[in-house]
Design a protein around this motif. Structure first.
Motif, PDB file in Angstrom:
ATOM      1  N   CYS A 195       0.836  -1.201   0.000  1.00 43.01           N
ATOM      2  CA  CYS A 195       0.000   0.000   0.000  1.00 43.01           C
ATOM      3  C   CYS A 195       0.877   1.260   0.000  1.00 43.01           C
ATOM      4  CB  CYS A 195      -0.923   0.018   1.217  1.00 43.01           C
ATOM      5  SG  CYS A 195      -2.261  -1.201   1.149  1.00 43.01           S
ATOM      6  N   GLY A 219       2.945   1.657  -3.267  1.00 39.57           N
ATOM      7  CA  GLY A 219       2.022   2.143  -4.289  1.00 39.57           C
ATOM      8  C   GLY A 219       2.399   1.838  -5.719  1.00 39.57           C
ATOM      9  N   TRP A 248       1.055   0.497  -8.178  1.00 40.61           N
ATOM     10  CA  TRP A 248      -0.263   0.009  -8.567  1.00 40.61           C
ATOM     11  C   TRP A 248      -0.305  -0.512 -10.000  1.00 40.61           C
ATOM     12  CZ3 TRP A 248      -2.914  -1.365  -4.758  1.00 40.61           C
ATOM     13  CH2 TRP A 248      -2.806  -0.676  -3.542  1.00 40.61           C
ATOM     14  N   CYS A 256      -6.083  -0.684   2.054  1.00 41.17           N
ATOM     15  CA  CYS A 256      -5.047   0.345   2.166  1.00 41.17           C
ATOM     16  C   CYS A 256      -5.517   1.543   3.000  1.00 41.17           C
ATOM     17  CB  CYS A 256      -4.609   0.816   0.784  1.00 41.17           C
ATOM     18  SG  CYS A 256      -3.605  -0.401  -0.109  1.00 41.17           S
ATOM     19  N   MET A 295      -5.207   4.180  -2.785  1.00 38.40           N
ATOM     20  CA  MET A 295      -4.577   3.584  -3.958  1.00 38.40           C
ATOM     21  C   MET A 295      -4.832   4.434  -5.204  1.00 38.40           C
ATOM     22  SD  MET A 295      -7.031   0.403  -5.170  1.00 38.40           S
ATOM     23  CE  MET A 295      -6.043   0.117  -6.633  1.00 38.40           C
ATOM     24  N   ASP A 296      -3.990   4.218  -6.199  1.00 36.77           N
ATOM     25  CA  ASP A 296      -4.150   4.868  -7.503  1.00 36.77           C
ATOM     26  C   ASP A 296      -4.936   3.905  -8.400  1.00 36.77           C
ATOM     27  OD1 ASP A 296      -3.956   6.001 -10.007  1.00 36.77           O
ATOM     28  OD2 ASP A 296      -1.854   6.588  -9.790  1.00 36.77           O
TER      29      ASP A 296
END
Length: 232
Positions: free
Chosen positions: A28, A31, A33, A56, A63-64
């Motif tokens: 998380c 990141g 992602w 997260c 998150m993205d």
């Protein structure tokens, strides 16, 4: 980096079967992602953005979603390929309808024929084991008349199952042969549509196409005869 190595194997299997997503605090915070999405897409997972985001948030991290979805969509291009469809079908693995419409047709054209054949082969092996099992029961000197009659009935059912499964295997094998021919024809026709190929190459391709057409016609005729025979 995911710390799966610290988790007992049965927990991993349970998570995989249930479709649950799990993400660490480290993931998380880092990141990455796009890579997480890429991994999920390549493995054919459903979109896990909502679950990841919920987990997260427990660590005060958002998150993205855009990066995750971009990575997952890219990963699905690998998972939803024709070649992977063939591979999964041969293993008789399930499919969770994760491929987008733009990729599903190509994936399923590889997956379904080989899945049908793998399923029929598995069915055949099951009936063969049943025949062996009930045959041993029938031959047993310790079996009473009642149970012997029951086992004979089950044995006959299993033998019928073997024959039906054999017919399915033969049918699906023939369908795959036709499928392969159609794929090869498609490639040839695509090349023939080009304007930059030489006359000699065009002649070779047309000859190959003619042979494939003859082979396909023969297989379709055999298949039609079998279908008519099954009606009587």
């Amino acid at each position: 980096m995911r710390r799966y190595g610290l988790m007992p194997l049965f927990i991993l299997l349970l998570g995989s079967l249930s479709g649950c997503a799990s993400i660490s605090q480290e993931e998380c915070v880092l990141g990455n992602w796009y890579q997480i999405g890429l991994s999920d897409g390549t493995r054919g997972y459903h979109n896990r953005a909502a679950s990841y985001n919920s987990e997260c948030l427990q660590y005060q991290v958002k998150m993205d979603v855009t990066a995750y979805n971009r990575g997952r969509n890219q990963g699905l291009k690998t998972y939803c390929s024709y070649e992977n469809g063939v591979s999964l079908g041969k293993k008789n693995w399930g499919y969770n309808n994760v491929c987008p419409s733009s990729l599903a047709s190509e994936f399923l054209s590889g997956y379904q024929p080989y899945k049908n054949l793998a399923g029929a082969k598995q069915e055949l092996e099951k009936f063969k084991k049943d025949v062996k099992f009930y045959q041993s029961r029938v031959n047993s000197e310790y079996s009473s008349e009642y149970f012997k009659d029951y086992n004979i009935e089950r044995l006959n059912t299993a033998k019928e199952g073997v024959e039906e499964a054999k017919a399915k295997v033969a049918k699906y094998q023939q369908e795959i042969e036709i499928h392969k021919i159609q794929r090869e024809k498609s490639k040839i026709l695509k090349e023939l549509s080009r304007t930059d190929i030489s006359p000699s190459r065009r002649a070779i391709l047309n000859q190959q196409l003619g042979s494939l057409n003859t082979r396909e016609t023969m297989l379709n005729t055999i298949q039609s005869i079998k279908q008519i025979a099954e009606m009587f």
